[in-house]
Design an enzyme around this catalytic site. Structure first.
Site, PDB file in Angstrom:
ATOM      1  N   ILE A  12      -0.562   8.391  -4.872  1.00 19.78           N
ATOM      2  CA  ILE A  12       0.220   7.566  -6.194  1.00 19.78           C
ATOM      3  C   ILE A  12      -0.149   8.514  -7.234  1.00 19.78           C
ATOM      4  O   ILE A  12      -1.086   9.220  -7.503  1.00 19.78           O
ATOM      5  CB  ILE A  12      -0.540   6.555  -6.533  1.00 19.78           C
ATOM      6  N   HIS A  13       1.114   8.945  -7.866  1.00 27.05           N
ATOM      7  CA  HIS A  13       1.408   9.690  -8.895  1.00 27.05           C
ATOM      8  C   HIS A  13       2.277   9.364  -9.927  1.00 27.05           C
ATOM      9  O   HIS A  13       3.147   8.153  -9.587  1.00 27.05           O
ATOM     10  CB  HIS A  13       1.306  11.101  -8.926  1.00 27.05           C
ATOM     11  N   GLY A  14       2.675   9.857 -11.110  1.00 23.14           N
ATOM     12  CA  GLY A  14       3.725   9.330 -11.761  1.00 23.14           C
ATOM     13  C   GLY A  14       4.912   9.300 -11.347  1.00 23.14           C
ATOM     14  O   GLY A  14       5.770   8.212 -11.586  1.00 23.14           O
TER      15      GLY A  14
END
Length: 168
Positions: A12-14
């Site tokens: 999970i990241h931007g």
């Protein structure tokens, strides 16, 4: 219902939290990763970057399969994240759901292996020989295997990319 399985070595990241979750209209994210399931620090980090309005579950690969095969999972729009093509293949083989979309978006850059010997399929997908075999097995499955980093980018079919590199 699984809306997409995404291979992303960062989990999970931007891009995942803001763009993909919204685009897929996901109301649940399942991170299927053995290391994350056993690392409280990584779990806290993933929870901090997950969208506040989306239910996040972090499970080992085998526990994620059990959860996703539960009939109750069909009631949600679930976005599944794994961090390797190997894990995507293992997951897909065990799921009771057919015709899945597997998006190989970011792979092979942070796995600790030397990138020099890897096949560069896109700027964000590098595959070792073993991951190439896993990718071929995914392509041979009855699922849609694509490469797309961002929702507004064109979809590239994994089979077409492998053929263009004389690997299929």
């Amino acid at each position: 219902m699984i809306v997409t399985v995404r291979v992303d070595d960062r989990l999970i990241h931007g891009q995942v939290a803001l763009l993909w979750t919204k685009k897929l209209q996901a109301d649940g994210i399942i991170v299927a990763n053995d290391a994350a399931a056993n690392n409280e620090t990584q779990q806290m980090t993933l929870k901090m970057v997950a969208p506040y309005n989306v239910k996040l579950t972090i499970k080992s690969l085998s526990d994620a399969v059990q959860l996703l095969n539960n009939p109750k999972a069909k009631k949600m729009r679930i976005f599944v994240l794994v961090n390797s093509i190997k894990d995507a293949l293992a997951l897909v083989k065990e799921l009771n759901e057919a015709n899945l979309t597997v998006n190989i978006a970011n792979a092979g850059r942070f796995d600790g292996e030397d990138i020099a010997g890897k096949l560069n399929l896109t700027k964000t997908v590098l595959v070792s020989d073993s991951e190439l075999e896993n990718l071929k097995a995914l392509v041979a499955s009855d699922n849609e295997i694509i490469l797309q980093t961002l929702p507004d980018e064109p979809i590239k079919k994994a089979a077409d990319l492998l053929k263009s590199h004389n690997k299929l």
